[in-house]
Design a protein around this motif. Structure first.
Motif, PDB file in Angstrom:
ATOM      1  N   GLU A 284       0.827  -1.204   0.000  1.00  0.00           N
ATOM      2  CA  GLU A 284       0.000   0.000   0.000  1.00  0.00           C
ATOM      3  C   GLU A 284       0.867   1.261   0.000  1.00  0.00           C
ATOM      4  O   GLU A 284       0.611   2.204  -0.752  1.00  0.00           O
ATOM      5  CB  GLU A 284      -0.916  -0.002   1.224  1.00  0.00           C
ATOM      6  CG  GLU A 284      -1.831   1.218   1.292  1.00  0.00           C
ATOM      7  CD  GLU A 284      -2.719   1.210   2.528  1.00  0.00           C
ATOM      8  OE1 GLU A 284      -3.490   2.178   2.698  1.00  0.00           O
ATOM      9  OE2 GLU A 284      -2.634   0.240   3.317  1.00  0.00           O
ATOM     10  N   LEU A 285       1.909   1.260   0.833  1.00  0.00           N
ATOM     11  CA  LEU A 285       2.787   2.425   0.894  1.00  0.00           C
ATOM     12  C   LEU A 285       3.613   2.584  -0.376  1.00  0.00           C
ATOM     13  O   LEU A 285       3.894   3.705  -0.808  1.00  0.00           O
ATOM     14  CB  LEU A 285       3.713   2.315   2.111  1.00  0.00           C
ATOM     15  CG  LEU A 285       3.042   2.526   3.463  1.00  0.00           C
ATOM     16  CD1 LEU A 285       4.008   2.208   4.596  1.00  0.00           C
ATOM     17  CD2 LEU A 285       2.533   3.963   3.588  1.00  0.00           C
ATOM     18  N   ILE A 286       4.006   1.452  -0.979  1.00  0.00           N
ATOM     19  CA  ILE A 286       4.738   1.530  -2.254  1.00  0.00           C
ATOM     20  C   ILE A 286       3.860   2.212  -3.308  1.00  0.00           C
ATOM     21  O   ILE A 286       4.317   3.118  -4.011  1.00  0.00           O
ATOM     22  CB  ILE A 286       5.156   0.123  -2.724  1.00  0.00           C
ATOM     23  CG1 ILE A 286       6.254  -0.443  -1.815  1.00  0.00           C
ATOM     24  CG2 ILE A 286       5.656   0.178  -4.164  1.00  0.00           C
ATOM     25  CD1 ILE A 286       6.610  -1.884  -2.127  1.00  0.00           C
ATOM     26  N   LEU A 287       2.605   1.787  -3.408  1.00  0.00           N
ATOM     27  CA  LEU A 287       1.693   2.355  -4.397  1.00  0.00           C
ATOM     28  C   LEU A 287       1.408   3.828  -4.113  1.00  0.00           C
ATOM     29  O   LEU A 287       1.123   4.607  -5.025  1.00  0.00           O
ATOM     30  CB  LEU A 287       0.390   1.559  -4.431  1.00  0.00           C
ATOM     31  CG  LEU A 287       0.515   0.107  -4.914  1.00  0.00           C
ATOM     32  CD1 LEU A 287      -0.830  -0.613  -4.823  1.00  0.00           C
ATOM     33  CD2 LEU A 287       1.045   0.054  -6.338  1.00  0.00           C
ATOM     34  N   ASP A 288       1.469   4.213  -2.822  1.00  0.00           N
ATOM     35  CA  ASP A 288       1.231   5.607  -2.451  1.00  0.00           C
ATOM     36  C   ASP A 288       2.419   6.518  -2.758  1.00  0.00           C
ATOM     37  O   ASP A 288       2.287   7.747  -2.736  1.00  0.00           O
ATOM     38  CB  ASP A 288       0.919   5.716  -0.943  1.00  0.00           C
ATOM     39  CG  ASP A 288      -0.485   5.229  -0.624  1.00  0.00           C
ATOM     40  OD1 ASP A 288      -1.307   5.145  -1.554  1.00  0.00           O
ATOM     41  OD2 ASP A 288      -0.752   4.928   0.555  1.00  0.00           O
ATOM     42  N   HIS A 289       3.584   5.917  -3.029  1.00  0.00           N
ATOM     43  CA  HIS A 289       4.792   6.727  -3.193  1.00  0.00           C
ATOM     44  C   HIS A 289       5.488   6.513  -4.539  1.00  0.00           C
ATOM     45  O   HIS A 289       6.689   6.759  -4.670  1.00  0.00           O
ATOM     46  CB  HIS A 289       5.767   6.438  -2.043  1.00  0.00           C
ATOM     47  CG  HIS A 289       5.292   6.982  -0.732  1.00  0.00           C
ATOM     48  ND1 HIS A 289       4.405   6.286   0.060  1.00  0.00           N
ATOM     49  CD2 HIS A 289       5.553   8.146  -0.092  1.00  0.00           C
ATOM     50  CE1 HIS A 289       4.155   7.005   1.149  1.00  0.00           C
ATOM     51  NE2 HIS A 289       4.837   8.132   1.072  1.00  0.00           N
ATOM     52  N   ILE A 290       4.744   6.035  -5.514  1.00  0.00           N
ATOM     53  CA  ILE A 290       5.257   5.950  -6.890  1.00  0.00           C
ATOM     54  C   ILE A 290       4.269   6.685  -7.789  1.00  0.00           C
ATOM     55  O   ILE A 290       3.165   7.027  -7.362  1.00  0.00           O
ATOM     56  CB  ILE A 290       5.439   4.488  -7.342  1.00  0.00           C
ATOM     57  CG1 ILE A 290       4.105   3.726  -7.312  1.00  0.00           C
ATOM     58  CG2 ILE A 290       6.470   3.780  -6.475  1.00  0.00           C
ATOM     59  CD1 ILE A 290       4.185   2.330  -7.903  1.00  0.00           C
ATOM     60  N   PRO A 291       4.637   6.961  -9.055  1.00  0.00           N
ATOM     61  CA  PRO A 291       3.721   7.674  -9.954  1.00  0.00           C
ATOM     62  C   PRO A 291       2.362   6.973 -10.035  1.00  0.00           C
ATOM     63  O   PRO A 291       2.308   5.745  -9.969  1.00  0.00           O
ATOM     64  CB  PRO A 291       4.449   7.628 -11.302  1.00  0.00           C
ATOM     65  CG  PRO A 291       5.893   7.547 -10.924  1.00  0.00           C
ATOM     66  CD  PRO A 291       5.920   6.691  -9.691  1.00  0.00           C
ATOM     67  N   PRO A 292       1.288   7.746 -10.162  1.00  0.00           N
ATOM     68  CA  PRO A 292       1.280   9.206 -10.333  1.00  0.00           C
ATOM     69  C   PRO A 292       1.337  10.003  -9.034  1.00  0.00           C
ATOM     70  O   PRO A 292       1.379  11.230  -9.088  1.00  0.00           O
ATOM     71  CB  PRO A 292      -0.059   9.438 -11.039  1.00  0.00           C
ATOM     72  CG  PRO A 292      -0.946   8.358 -10.509  1.00  0.00           C
ATOM     73  CD  PRO A 292      -0.063   7.160 -10.319  1.00  0.00           C
ATOM     74  N   ALA A 293       1.319   9.335  -7.875  1.00  0.00           N
ATOM     75  CA  ALA A 293       1.350  10.087  -6.620  1.00  0.00           C
ATOM     76  C   ALA A 293       2.672  10.823  -6.432  1.00  0.00           C
ATOM     77  O   ALA A 293       2.715  11.958  -5.954  1.00  0.00           O
ATOM     78  CB  ALA A 293       1.108   9.142  -5.436  1.00  0.00           C
ATOM     79  N   ARG A 294       3.781  10.178  -6.790  1.00  0.00           N
ATOM     80  CA  ARG A 294       5.108  10.798  -6.732  1.00  0.00           C
ATOM     81  C   ARG A 294       5.801  10.615  -8.084  1.00  0.00           C
ATOM     82  O   ARG A 294       5.348   9.848  -8.925  1.00  0.00           O
ATOM     83  CB  ARG A 294       5.950  10.144  -5.630  1.00  0.00           C
ATOM     84  CG  ARG A 294       5.366  10.297  -4.230  1.00  0.00           C
ATOM     85  CD  ARG A 294       5.480  11.736  -3.735  1.00  0.00           C
ATOM     86  NE  ARG A 294       4.852  11.918  -2.434  1.00  0.00           N
ATOM     87  CZ  ARG A 294       5.468  11.726  -1.279  1.00  0.00           C
ATOM     88  NH1 ARG A 294       6.722  11.306  -1.271  1.00  0.00           N
ATOM     89  NH2 ARG A 294       4.833  11.942  -0.141  1.00  0.00           N
ATOM     90  N   ASN A 295       6.933  11.277  -8.260  1.00  0.00           N
ATOM     91  CA  ASN A 295       7.578  11.265  -9.580  1.00  0.00           C
ATOM     92  C   ASN A 295       8.486  10.065  -9.815  1.00  0.00           C
ATOM     93  O   ASN A 295       8.768   9.731 -10.952  1.00  0.00           O
ATOM     94  CB  ASN A 295       8.406  12.543  -9.764  1.00  0.00           C
ATOM     95  CG  ASN A 295       7.540  13.775  -9.865  1.00  0.00           C
ATOM     96  OD1 ASN A 295       6.409  13.690 -10.308  1.00  0.00           O
ATOM     97  ND2 ASN A 295       8.065  14.914  -9.443  1.00  0.00           N
TER      98      ASN A 295
END
Length: 222
Positions: free
Chosen positions: A5-16
C-alpha cells in the motif's frame, strides 16, 4: 515503502520516482529486521549482479575479450567495492545508468528503435535513484556532435523516425502538462523541474560544479 500500500502511495502518479534500491531495502528490513546486514544487502547483491548483467550487452557491442577486461576492472574497482558495501543506491544508479547508455548505443548504432524504449526505462530508474543520472543527456548530445564534427558516417539509427522517438517523452510530457494545467491547474512539469533544480543548485554537494570538481580530483593513473 514497507508495504504494498505504501509503495503504491509513493510511486507515480502520486510521486515522480521509483527508487528501486530503497523499495528493495525496505523489503529486506521487513524480512531480516533492521540491521547493517539488511541495510547493505541490496547494494551488495546489485553490485555483484552488475557483472554478469552488463556482460551481455558489452559482449554484443565490443566482443568477449573487451567485455571480460572491462568487467574485471569493474569487479576490482575500489569505488564499486566500496559502494557495494554501502547502504545507499549508488550500485543501482551505476547499473541502470550504464544499461541506459548501452541501450541508446545499440538503438542508434544498430537502428533498433525498440532499444530506445529500454533506454527510457533504464534512464527513469537511474534518475529515480539519483537525479545526477540526467547527465546522460549531455553525454549523448556530445556523442552526436562529435560524430558530425569528426565527419564519421552517420549511425544507421540516426533518422527522423528515431529522433522523433527520442523526443516523444518530452512531447508527451508537454502535452500532458498543457491538458493538466487547463483541467486542474496542476503542473507535473514544474514539480519535476523544481526537484531537479533543488537537487543540483540547492545542494552544495550535488550541484554540477562541485560534482565536476570531485570527478577531476579523483581521476588519476588507475
Amino acid at each position: 515503502f514497507s508495504s504494498l500500500e505504501l509503495i503504491l502511495d509513493h510511486i507515480p502518479p502520486a510521486r515522480n520516482w521509483v527508487p528501486t534500491s530503497v523499495i528493495l531495502t525496505a523489503q529486506a528490513h521487513n524480512v531480516l529486521g533492521v540491521s547493517e546486514w539488511s541495510a547493505r544487502l541490496v547494494s551488495a547483491v546489485i553490485g555483484i549482479l552488475s557483472i554478469p548483467i552488463l556482460y551481455i550487452p558489452m559482449k554484443k557491442i565490443f566482443g568477449k575479450n573487451v567485455a571480460l577486461i572491462a568487467l574485471l576492472l569493474l569487479a576490482l574497482s575500489p569505488w564499486h567495492i566500496e559502494w557495494s558495501q554501502n547502504a545507499r543506491g549508488y550500485t543501482a544508479l551505476m547499473l541502470f545508468y550504464t544499461l541506459a547508455l548501452l541501450a541508446f548505443y545499440l538503438g542508434i548504432e544498430k537502428d533498433r528503435p525498440s532499444f530506445f524504449l529500454l533506454f527510457f526505462v533504464f534512464l527513469y530508474l537511474a534518475a529515480s535513484e539519483r537525479l545526477i543520472a540526467v547527465f546522460i543527456l549531455p553525454v549523448i548530445v556530445l556523442y552526436l556532435i562529435v560524430i558530425k564534427i569528426a565527419k564519421y558516417s552517420d549511425p544507421p539509427g540516426l533518422s527522423a523516425r528515431n529522433v522523433l522517438i527520442l523526443l516523444s517523452p518530452g512531447i508527451a510530457l508537454i502535452t500532458y502538462q498543457i491538458f493538466s494545467s487547463m483541467i486542474s491547474g496542476q503542473s507535473i512539469l514544474v514539480d519535476i523541474v523544481d526537484e531537479i533544480l533543488s537537487t543540483f543548485y540547492g545542494n552544495s554537494i550535488e550541484n554540477p560544479f562541485t560534482q565536476t570538481v570531485f570527478i577531476v580530483f579523483e581521476i588519476g593513473i588507475p
